[in-house]
Write a protein that holds these residues in place. Structure first.
Motif, mmCIF file in Angstrom:
data_model
loop_
_atom_site.group_PDB
_atom_site.id
_atom_site.type_symbol
_atom_site.label_atom_id
_atom_site.label_comp_id
_atom_site.label_asym_id
_atom_site.label_seq_id
_atom_site.Cartn_x
_atom_site.Cartn_y
_atom_site.Cartn_z
ATOM 1 N N GLU A 1 -2.554 12.198 -1.913
ATOM 2 C CA GLU A 1 -3.687 12.770 -1.190
ATOM 3 C C GLU A 1 -4.305 11.781 -0.205
ATOM 4 O O GLU A 1 -5.267 12.114 0.491
ATOM 5 N N LEU A 2 -3.745 10.567 -0.138
ATOM 6 C CA LEU A 2 -4.348 9.519 0.684
ATOM 7 C C LEU A 2 -4.367 9.864 2.169
ATOM 8 O O LEU A 2 -5.388 9.714 2.852
ATOM 9 N N ALA A 3 -3.243 10.296 2.704
ATOM 10 C CA ALA A 3 -3.151 10.573 4.133
ATOM 11 C C ALA A 3 -4.104 11.695 4.534
ATOM 12 O O ALA A 3 -4.787 11.607 5.573
ATOM 13 N N ALA B 1 0.833 -1.201 0.000
ATOM 14 C CA ALA B 1 0.000 0.000 0.000
ATOM 15 C C ALA B 1 0.870 1.253 0.000
ATOM 16 O O ALA B 1 1.911 1.288 0.668
ATOM 17 N N PRO B 2 0.465 2.282 -0.716
ATOM 18 C CA PRO B 2 1.218 3.541 -0.674
ATOM 19 C C PRO B 2 1.101 4.199 0.696
ATOM 20 O O PRO B 2 0.194 3.879 1.481
ATOM 21 N N ALA B 3 1.993 5.089 0.994
ATOM 22 C CA ALA B 3 1.994 5.778 2.287
ATOM 23 C C ALA B 3 0.661 6.486 2.505
ATOM 24 O O ALA B 3 0.127 7.137 1.604
ATOM 25 N N GLY B 4 0.117 6.322 3.711
ATOM 26 C CA GLY B 4 -1.127 6.994 4.058
ATOM 27 C C GLY B 4 -2.384 6.253 3.660
ATOM 28 O O GLY B 4 -3.501 6.718 3.932
ATOM 29 N N PHE C 1 -10.990 4.610 5.847
ATOM 30 C CA PHE C 1 -11.083 6.059 5.966
ATOM 31 C C PHE C 1 -10.567 6.804 4.739
ATOM 32 O O PHE C 1 -10.886 7.977 4.542
ATOM 33 N N GLY C 2 -9.769 6.147 3.921
ATOM 34 C CA GLY C 2 -9.227 6.813 2.738
ATOM 35 C C GLY C 2 -10.144 6.800 1.537
ATOM 36 O O GLY C 2 -9.878 7.481 0.547
ATOM 37 N N ALA C 3 -11.239 6.057 1.593
ATOM 38 C CA ALA C 3 -12.119 5.921 0.425
ATOM 39 C C ALA C 3 -12.864 7.220 0.129
ATOM 40 O O ALA C 3 -13.342 7.904 1.035
ATOM 41 N N LEU C 4 -12.982 7.533 -1.153
ATOM 42 C CA LEU C 4 -13.787 8.675 -1.595
ATOM 43 C C LEU C 4 -15.259 8.286 -1.706
ATOM 44 O O LEU C 4 -16.142 9.046 -1.334
ATOM 45 N N TRP C 5 -15.520 7.103 -2.236
ATOM 46 C CA TRP C 5 -16.887 6.618 -2.351
ATOM 47 C C TRP C 5 -16.903 5.098 -2.558
ATOM 48 O O TRP C 5 -15.892 4.502 -2.896
ATOM 49 N N ARG C 6 -18.081 4.537 -2.288
ATOM 50 C CA ARG C 6 -18.337 3.119 -2.547
ATOM 51 C C ARG C 6 -19.501 3.026 -3.536
ATOM 52 O O ARG C 6 -20.482 3.759 -3.415
ATOM 53 N N ARG C 7 -19.399 2.109 -4.488
ATOM 54 C CA ARG C 7 -20.467 1.930 -5.473
ATOM 55 C C ARG C 7 -21.036 0.513 -5.380
ATOM 56 O O ARG C 7 -20.302 -0.473 -5.468
ATOM 57 N N TYR C 8 -22.351 0.461 -5.210
ATOM 58 C CA TYR C 8 -23.069 -0.815 -5.170
ATOM 59 C C TYR C 8 -23.987 -0.926 -6.385
ATOM 60 O O TYR C 8 -24.423 0.087 -6.955
#
Length: 268
Positions: free
Chosen positions: A252-254, A97-100, A105-112
């Motif tokens: 931008e992950l962290a 995984a990249p740093a952060g 908590f890092g997710a922008l959105w979830r699609r179902y």
């Protein structure tokens, strides 16, 4: 080392994602498989979205922190894990995984996606475990009209099983319905996060509109009430699949994870 795992599973025989004593869960199977192949007592895993019992996933994302794992060993972990996991769970990708990075908590959105077969010609016994067979035809235009008023940042208390002290405010980014060439009706639901039973309650509300039992305006009436309404059915879990989780760029992950944690604490 933190690793990212991209996961798919058939939720039919699972009691959801979250580990529970004496019950078969996706988290339990994955944790046990990691512990076995790495020869350690236990491995904690964190997912992007805790799916309910019977819900499927094609795009679940998980992270795990592993001590003593060499970077060169990450690639081989994919083969070893799939050799240990049961056939209804597959790891599709393993990477450092990249740093952060934080799967939750890092997710922008979830699609179902929720899939419905609402005519006899579309009902397929071979997909009965992943598609809801509905006995009456549904009006696509009415369902989309009702869906449109639900999009945005709202208190979805009317559509959630509430947890004490937890917020039901969510930002629904997309809610729409389309027919595939086969005639299958597919609902796309995308949000920053979901509360318990939210998607299946939204679908239950929209089915009532689609079959004409309720007017289009009823969906907005239910939303504005901000109180759980027993007239809104929670539809069966097997029609629901977690399709995709989106994350920001690596640098931008962290910041995203920190922002999400802060907001959750404030909301609660």
């Amino acid at each position: 080392m933190r690793i990212r795992l991209d996961l798919a599973y058939d939720g039919t025989d699972f009691h959801g994602w979250a580990a529970q004593p004496g019950l078969r869960t996706v988290q339990g199977e994955l944790s046990d498989a990691l512990a076995t192949v790495l020869r350690v007592p236990s491995v904690a895993v964190v997912c992007a979205g805790r799916t309910d019992a019977g819900v499927h996933a094609r795009g679940q994302v998980v992270h795990a922190d592993l001590d003593g794992l060499e970077p060169a060993a990450v690639e081989g972990l994919l083969r070893r894990l799939n050799g240990r996991l049961p056939a209804d769970v597959r790891v599709r990708r393993v990477a450092a995984a990249p740093a952060g990075f934080d799967a939750r908590f890092g997710a922008l959105w979830r699609r179902y996606a929720y899939r419905i077969a609402d005519t006899p010609a579309v009902v397929d016994p071979l997909t009965r475990g992943h598609v809801l067979a509905w006995p009456r035809s549904l009006d696509l235009d009415a369902m989309n009209a009702a869906s449109a008023v639900l999009v945005g940042r709202h208190d979805f208390a009317s559509f959630c099983k509430q947890r004490e002290g937890a917020t039901t405010i969510r930002t629904l980014l997309e809610l729409s319905w389309a027919r595939e060439r086969s005639g299958l009706l597919v609902g796309t639901v995308r949000a920053d996060a979901f509360c318990h039973s939210m998607v299946r309650s939204l679908v239950g509300c929209l089915i009532a509109v689609g079959e004409g039992r309720r007017p289009v305006a009823w969906a907005e009436d239910i939303l504005r009430a901000e109180v759980r309404d027993p007239s809104v059915a929670v539809v069966h879990a097997h029609g629901l699949t977690l399709e995709e989780v989106a994350y920001p760029l690596d640098d931008e992950l962290a910041a995203r994870a920190e922002q999400t944690r802060a907001r959750r604490v404030a909301d609660e």
